[in-house]
Write a protein that holds these residues in place. Sequence first.
Motif, PDB file in Angstrom:
ATOM      1  N   CYS A 286      45.349  31.338  -7.831  1.00 12.61           N
ATOM      2  CA  CYS A 286      45.035  32.753  -7.639  1.00 12.61           C
ATOM      3  C   CYS A 286      43.929  33.208  -8.599  1.00 12.61           C
ATOM      4  O   CYS A 286      43.133  34.090  -8.266  1.00 12.61           O
ATOM      5  CB  CYS A 286      46.291  33.602  -7.799  1.00 12.61           C
ATOM      6  SG  CYS A 286      47.442  33.362  -6.433  1.00 12.61           S
TER       7      CYS A 286
ATOM      8  N   THR B 269      44.489  38.114  -2.459  1.00 10.40           N
ATOM      9  CA  THR B 269      45.503  37.127  -2.089  1.00 10.40           C
ATOM     10  C   THR B 269      45.544  37.020  -0.571  1.00 10.40           C
ATOM     11  O   THR B 269      45.435  38.013   0.150  1.00 10.40           O
ATOM     12  CB  THR B 269      46.891  37.529  -2.616  1.00 10.40           C
ATOM     13  OG1 THR B 269      47.156  38.885  -2.250  1.00 10.40           O
ATOM     14  CG2 THR B 269      46.974  37.378  -4.115  1.00 10.40           C
TER      15      THR B 269
ATOM     16  N   HIS C  89      48.303  32.018  -0.289  1.00  8.10           N
ATOM     17  CA  HIS C  89      48.788  32.365  -1.619  1.00  8.10           C
ATOM     18  C   HIS C  89      50.242  32.835  -1.554  1.00  8.10           C
ATOM     19  O   HIS C  89      51.050  32.513  -2.424  1.00  8.10           O
ATOM     20  CB  HIS C  89      47.912  33.459  -2.248  1.00  8.10           C
ATOM     21  CG  HIS C  89      46.509  33.021  -2.508  1.00  8.10           C
ATOM     22  ND1 HIS C  89      45.443  33.607  -1.881  1.00  8.10           N
ATOM     23  CD2 HIS C  89      45.999  32.054  -3.307  1.00  8.10           C
ATOM     24  CE1 HIS C  89      44.324  33.021  -2.286  1.00  8.10           C
ATOM     25  NE2 HIS C  89      44.643  32.075  -3.149  1.00  8.10           N
TER      26      HIS C  89
ATOM     27  N   SER D 130      44.712  39.239  -6.760  1.00  8.11           N
ATOM     28  CA  SER D 130      44.777  37.832  -7.153  1.00  8.11           C
ATOM     29  C   SER D 130      44.967  37.680  -8.652  1.00  8.11           C
ATOM     30  O   SER D 130      45.700  36.790  -9.108  1.00  8.11           O
ATOM     31  CB  SER D 130      43.504  37.100  -6.706  1.00  8.11           C
ATOM     32  OG  SER D 130      43.406  37.090  -5.309  1.00  8.11           O
TER      33      SER D 130
END
Length: 119
Positions: A20, A30, A34, A96
């Motif tokens: 990430c 994301t 993920h 992220s």
Amino acid sequence: MLDALTVAIAVAALLLGAWCGWAAYRDQPTKDWHFIGMAVVSVLALVQLVVGVVLLARGERPEQGTTIFVAYLLGAFACVPAAGFMSLAERSKWGSVTVAAGGVVLAVLEVRLYDIWGG
């Protein structure tokens, strides 16, 4: 506690954090992949929670106290899902970053759980 499970969770959490973090470096939010990674790490944390509760039910006790051990178990279990939900609210690279930070925090919590149990 199961040392191998603790190490596996810590390594998986760091890998998720790096993955990430790489997405954040590339200015990406994301994505579905993920979230699949977060689900895998969360399932591992759930297994650890169940193992910890079973060990406590069998009468085994951590060196540094049951209350703090249970608190860290619950925190470790909730860490990545909480970061995942926050990343849904922030659909930019900062989502992220949030998941990457959650992965690092989970790895640190795993080290602390190992210490609390008496490793």
